[in-house]
Design a protein around this motif. Structure first.
Motif, short mmCIF file in Angstrom:
data_model
loop_
_atom_site.label_atom_id
_atom_site.label_comp_id
_atom_site.label_asym_id
_atom_site.label_seq_id
_atom_site.Cartn_x
_atom_site.Cartn_y
_atom_site.Cartn_z
N SER A 44 -1.14 5.09 -11.17
CA SER A 44 -0.18 4.72 -10.13
C SER A 44 0.78 5.87 -9.89
CB SER A 44 0.60 3.47 -10.54
OG SER A 44 1.36 3.72 -11.71
N THR B 24 3.87 5.50 -8.37
CA THR B 24 5.23 5.02 -8.07
C THR B 24 6.24 5.81 -8.89
OG1 THR B 24 4.37 2.81 -7.64
CG2 THR B 24 6.73 3.00 -8.10
N MET C 296 3.96 -0.28 -15.33
CA MET C 296 2.74 -0.41 -14.56
C MET C 296 1.53 -0.53 -15.50
SD MET C 296 3.99 -0.37 -11.59
CE MET C 296 2.51 -0.35 -10.63
N SER D 281 -2.12 0.14 -15.56
CA SER D 281 -3.15 0.87 -14.79
C SER D 281 -4.50 0.16 -14.84
CB SER D 281 -3.28 2.29 -15.34
OG SER D 281 -2.08 3.01 -15.18
N LEU E 8 2.88 -0.59 -5.45
CA LEU E 8 1.99 -1.32 -6.34
C LEU E 8 2.68 -2.47 -7.06
CD1 LEU E 8 0.06 1.72 -7.84
CD2 LEU E 8 -0.56 0.27 -5.90
#
Length: 461
Positions: free
Chosen positions: A244, A246, A279, A281, A457
């Motif tokens: 990700s 972000t 996050m 993944s 996301l």
């Protein structure tokens, strides 16, 4: 018990070769090899096994036979096989067939004029190679003399002998009823499968004509050919988790609140500053692998699932009503625009160095110059600049991050550089959702070891 038996039958394939098949789909003098695989085989495995059974290097035509009759009366149907998709379609047909074991018929074409015994396939003297069409040649019109010198077929044309006068091993098994360009097409398909990386890097998709999907006609094979799920399941490729992109927001200063509130984005700022989850993944990659660009939905075992405009408004607190978000697409003069709004010009790229930041500034550059406003007595214009830089980083790194790395795009900067009240007139929720859909459509066709995934996301996690 029936499901278990069906699973076991999926591992068994009957391979028929030699002689021919009549117009009713019945086998005429063909040899049979029953092969049991460890698990349900892919078409490439069946193809390899058939080659070892027949003993010829290449030049095959594969057809799958299934019984579509009913009431005890057989009605054989032959389905052309050549790709993994056609093999999957054939196995679907077997589920409702009278006999559920796969029956693969292998037709062997001429391969430099020799079969496994080193004999050339000879045509009758009455057939003119240059003038007569291929479809006039028949199985009965063939015989094979010894050709130890390796000379071409056309140099050994003889009258026809009766098959009864020869040993069985002296008869060449050649079918000449193949459609035009059959083997050329199969060679092209094999070459495409062996060069998947080159195909994935190609930008000429718009020039190619893609056939409909053999199992699901509503799916677009233009997407499916490069889809991560297709590469993993059908071609057996191993994929790594996507990363990700972000970005963590810049440090918050409560003095920014008055400006961010005028832009209508203060609820989002409060949400982000309260803390964001880590996050996952693996979970995100699993979702991307099930994304279908045709419907903008995740295809899950339980059905279809997607992110809606209401989800974006409820989760992030972004407005739905307003003007459509249209970003800047011309890079000329973007550094001048940043300098006018923030009072600091992004660094120029040296002449002999390729500009790797053509789409914006790095997150590290913004963090270096606008990370924290230390002066508690700073004037209003300076606080406003820092607030604008903080918002640009939030929009480019949280709402609209791309999958390329740590770049904060300049495409949204014309909106950020406007008045605070003007920012509040845009439909941020629809822009974020559309951008996320676009990133998912691109991400589901990324197969590199370090592939990145853009978009907001947090709407998926």
């Amino acid at each position: 018990m029936e499901d278990l038996l069906r699973i076991e039958m999926d591992r068994v394939v009957r391979i028929f070769f030699g002689r021919t098949v009549n117009k009713n789909g019945e086998l005429v003098g063909m040899s049979e090899e029953v092969v049991a695989f460890v698990k349900a085989p892919m078409f490439s495995e069946v193809e390899t096994k058939a080659a070892s059974c027949v003993g010829v290097g290449d030049g095959f035509r594969f057809r799958g036979r299934f019984d579509a009759g009913g009431g005890g009366r057989a009605h054989y149907v032959l389905l052309e096989l050549g790709t993994e998709d056609s093999w999957l379609l054939y196995k679907e047909c077997l589920k409702d067939a009278q006999v559920r074991i796969a029956e693969v018929i292998v037709d062997v074409a001429e391969n430099d004029g020799r079969n496994r015994h080193g004999c050339a396939a000879i045509l009758p003297a009455t057939v003119l190679l240059e003038d007569e069409p291929v479809d006039v040649l028949t199985q009965e019109a063939l015989h094979v003399p010894d050709c130890p010198d390796g000379s071409p077929v056309r140099d050994h044309v003889h009258p026809v002998f009766s098959p009864c006068d020869m040993a069985e091993d002296d008869i060449a098994v050649v079918n000449n009823d193949f459609p035009e360009d059959t083997f050329e097409e199969e060679d092209r398909e094999r070459e495409e499968e062996n060069n998947v990386e080159q195909l994935l890097a190609s930008d000429s998709d718009s020039d190619r004509r893609w056939p409909p999907h053999p199992r699901y006609p509503l799916l677009d094979t233009t997407y499916d050919d490069k889809h991560r799920a297709h590469l993993m399941v059908d071609l057996g490729r191993e994929m790594k988790c996507m990363r990700s992109r972000t970005h963590k927001p810049l440090p918050w200063d409560e003095r920014y609140a008055v400006y961010i509130g005028r832009a209508g984005l203060l609820p989002l700022a409060r949400l982000v500053n309260a803390g964001l989850p880590r996050m996952d993944s693996a979970a995100l990659t699993a979702l991307v692998d099930r994304w279908r660009p045709e419907t903008h939905t995740f295809h899950l075992p339980c059905g279809e699932l997607t992110v809606t405009l209401q989800d974006v408004a409820m989760i992030l607190g972004l407005p739905i009503d307003g003007h459509a978000m249209i970003g800047m697409v011309q890079p000329q003069g973007w550094r001048d625009m940043v300098e006018a709004a923030l009072g600091l010009r992004p660094p120029e790229v040296e002449e002999d160095v390729k500009d790797r930041k053509t789409t914006g500034v790095s997150s590290a550059w913004l963090a270096e110059h606008f990370s924290q406003l230390d002066d508690p007595q700073a004037q209003g214009w300076l606080v406003e600049r820092y607030a604008r830089a903080w918002l640009w980083h939030l929009i480019g790194g949280f709402l609209f991050p791309d999958g390329s790395g740590n770049t904060i795009s300049w495409m949204v900067f014309p909106i950020v550089a406007g008045t605070w009240e003007d920012m509040a007139t845009y439909s941020w929720a629809s822009g974020v959702l559309a951008y996320l859909y676009r990133q998912l459509c691109d991400g589901c066709r990324q197969c590199g070891d370090s592939s990145g995934l853009g978009g907001c996301l947090y709407l998926l996690q």
